[in-house]
Scaffold this active site. Structure first.
Site, PDB file in Angstrom:
ATOM      1  CB  VAL A 118      13.667  58.676  59.106  1.00  0.00           C
ATOM      2  CG1 VAL A 118      12.334  59.231  59.581  1.00  0.00           C
ATOM      3  CG2 VAL A 118      13.710  57.169  59.320  1.00  0.00           C
ATOM      4  CB  CYS A 119      15.932  63.427  57.823  1.00  0.00           C
ATOM      5  SG  CYS A 119      16.249  63.258  59.594  1.00  0.00           S
ATOM      6  CB  SER A 120      16.172  61.957  52.789  1.00  0.00           C
ATOM      7  OG  SER A 120      16.187  60.568  52.921  1.00  0.00           O
TER       8      SER A 120
END
EC number: 1.11.1.24
Length: 164
Positions: A58-60
């Site tokens: 999700v962060c990437s």
């Protein structure tokens, strides 16, 4: 205050900035290992994307989505903030052809998470930052602030872009 991680409540501490507040002062470590602060972005709008680690799906994804959405905005800086070492964030950007992003780490200043109200106090991610996006105008006034309720969810991209 609490958020969830995989539907399990996690307490967070600090004071999360609200729309209309001034962006709190910060000093972070940049990709070149030099300090970054509010002063480095004077006169620019800032989209501050705060997250646990660049090495999570999700962060990437959120970094890529925001980078693509802001690519043509010369008046705006995308500031991606996590506990990751600058080397990890630089590696990610190189491997994924991510450009026009300013990476910053709070590894030297863990108090950043308290100052921005995103400090995860318990659970598997204790000591990292909750997922949040704060947008400030060119005068440092916050125009959007979102503390994402579930850490594994993405932020509201439409609301971020509308706040610019």
């Amino acid at each position: 205050m609490t958020v969830t991680f995989q539907n399990n409540p996690v307490s967070i501490s600090g004071s999360f900035p609200k729309v209309g507040d001034r962006l709190p002062s910060f000093t972070l470590c940049g990709a070149d290992l030099n300090d970054l602060s509010n002063e480095d972005f004077k006169g620019k709008k800032i989209v501050m994307s705060i997250f646990p680690s660049i090495d999570t799906p999700v962060c990437s994804k959120s970094v890529k989505v925001l980078q693509n959405a802001l690519m043509t905005r010369n008046d705006t800086v995308l500031l991606c903030v996590s506990a990751d070492l600058p080397f990890a964030m630089s590696r990610f950007c190189t491997e994924h052809a991510v450009a026009n992003v300013t990476n910053a780490s709070f590894f030297r200043e863990p108090a950043f998470t308290e100052r921005f109200g995103v400090n995860l106090n318990e659970g598997a991610l204790r000591g990292l930052a909750a997922r949040a996006v704060i947008v400030a105008d060119e005068f440092g006034v916050i125009t959007h602030s979102e503390l994402v309720n579930e850490i594994t969810n993405e932020p509201d991209y439409d609301r971020i872009l509308m706040s610019l």
